[in-house]
Design an enzyme around this catalytic site. Sequence first.
Site, short mmCIF file in Angstrom:
data_model
loop_
_atom_site.label_atom_id
_atom_site.label_comp_id
_atom_site.label_asym_id
_atom_site.label_seq_id
_atom_site.Cartn_x
_atom_site.Cartn_y
_atom_site.Cartn_z
N LYS A 93 3.87 -0.70 -4.23
CA LYS A 93 3.94 -0.27 -2.83
C LYS A 93 4.02 -1.51 -1.94
O LYS A 93 3.26 -2.47 -2.16
CB LYS A 93 2.70 0.56 -2.49
CG LYS A 93 2.70 1.14 -1.08
CD LYS A 93 1.45 1.99 -0.81
CE LYS A 93 1.51 2.72 0.52
NZ LYS A 93 0.33 3.54 0.81
N SER A 104 1.57 8.34 2.43
CA SER A 104 2.45 7.25 2.77
C SER A 104 3.09 6.54 1.57
O SER A 104 4.09 5.87 1.74
CB SER A 104 1.68 6.20 3.56
OG SER A 104 0.66 5.61 2.77
N SER A 106 -2.82 9.42 0.69
CA SER A 106 -1.50 8.81 0.46
C SER A 106 -1.09 8.58 -0.98
O SER A 106 0.04 8.18 -1.24
CB SER A 106 -1.41 7.48 1.19
OG SER A 106 -1.06 7.72 2.52
N1 GLN Z 1 -1.44 10.91 5.99
C1 GLN Z 1 -2.64 10.21 6.31
C2 GLN Z 1 -2.43 9.37 7.55
O1 GLN Z 1 -1.39 9.41 8.08
C3 GLN Z 1 -3.10 9.41 5.15
C4 GLN Z 1 -2.42 8.12 5.00
C5 GLN Z 1 -2.95 7.29 3.89
O2 GLN Z 1 -3.72 7.76 3.05
N2 GLN Z 1 -2.60 6.03 3.91
O3 GLN Z 1 -3.29 8.68 7.99
#
Ligand code: GLN
Length: 474
Positions: A72, A150, A174
């Site tokens: 990532k 994400s 995410s």
């Molecule tokens: N979708 C969540 C957010 O937008 C989680 C993102 C994540 O876990 N990095 O914050």
Amino acid sequence: MEFKSINQLKSLLEENKISVKEIAETYIRKINEKKDLNIFIYFDEDKINEQVKEIEKLPNNKKLKGIPIAVKDLFCTKKMPTTAGSKILENFHPTYESFVTQKLINEGSMFVGKTNLDEFAMGSATNTSYFGNTINPLSKKGVPLAPGGSSGGSAAAVAADLCLGSTGTDTGGSIRQPASFCGVVGIKPTYGLCSRWGIAAFASSLDQAGVFSKNVKDASILLEAIAGHDERDSTSSKVEIPNYSQNLNPDLNGKIIGIPKEYTLDGISDEINMVWENAINSLEKKGAKIKNISLAHTKYALPTYYIIAPAEASSNLARYDGVKYGFRSKDVNSLDEMYELTRSEGFGKEVKRRILIGTYVLSAGYYDAYYLKAQKVRKLIANDFIETFKECDFILTPTAPSAAFPLNEKQDDPIKMYLNDVFTVPASLAGIPGISIPYGKDKNGLPLGIQLLGKHFNEQEIINAAFALEKDYE
Ligand code: GLN
């Protein structure tokens, strides 16, 4: 040619049926064939070939020798740039390697590239990236689907067979949600199991590194590679890391599984409830006992998360000011203007929204009403889990409230997007481990995931249960 597992590819390599160079060639070809999915922010054939020579020199007992891994683009890597999906870090070349990626390098893995993500990991569809959307490889013709987010690029990379494993980070879901959307395995360990050192920070009290893979055994192999204490992260735990893959045990006899009544929503599809039911029935057949439980504060998890995460983000992202590294706006007339324009031009819409929310909830007049209150509720949410785990060994829930949705859906409505995290954020706030595995499909043939949650530092328990459930689909 598709390799099914890490051990399969390792055996081929050890028996000289394939060379490290051939592995590199195979994956370079695969990645080139799927370029239009926009899974990678960084991919350079030469960089892969450079690694071949180094990896060839390594002894065969290196656990991940020659295993293709996608990273990532939130993990700092010395030999590849790191963008966090943001314009503000478009040309950032870290001078150090993150703890997690260094561990993977030490075990001989081959990095095939850096994967796309929501900008600074803020999002649920990999559509806030400065580098464009990633397309879910399971999309049918004509209807491109979101891979989740994400860590959407990392989940998609495994689903599209462009690597055998990938790294992700999970702050509120995410890893687990994109795993569910792409039909792969994703594990978010206990907060503190894997060092955060060298990962661009989003919300430091929630950020955790983890992995994606094609199956549960591979997830366990990768997790034992990246876990471990690191003194450069003050929240890194000193617990001993078990040999998860050797301890794999699908025997669920006598295990007690908690089914929380709060993990169902109005309007959630019957298909998701059906998948949940099927998993419950299967666990019972395997000798486990079902216990209905209540996690009473779950309904406050989403608003709590969307106060705490932006608050921490607004502080963490203050460092991107154009002074020492990263993007700097040109044609400015003063220092103030330099800061202002750099941050206005360098950050995307969602990141700015979070910085504004975070700054607001931390500001003098609102701190107690929002931030402090959220911290108290967070404690109640965590306590619910701790109390519940006195009566059960692990908890089973759906991973996400829907299957993968079309790319352009929910784009303009942040609240709808935030609802994606409804089943994943409670565990994030409590710091407990969670794993998502594909378990069934919806009427369009898209995968649906189920989530297993465990006690702090008891990854083995949920890995074993996931291993047992996975067998239903073998
Ligand atoms: N979708 C969540 C957010 O937008 C989680 C993102 C994540 O876990 N990095 O914050």
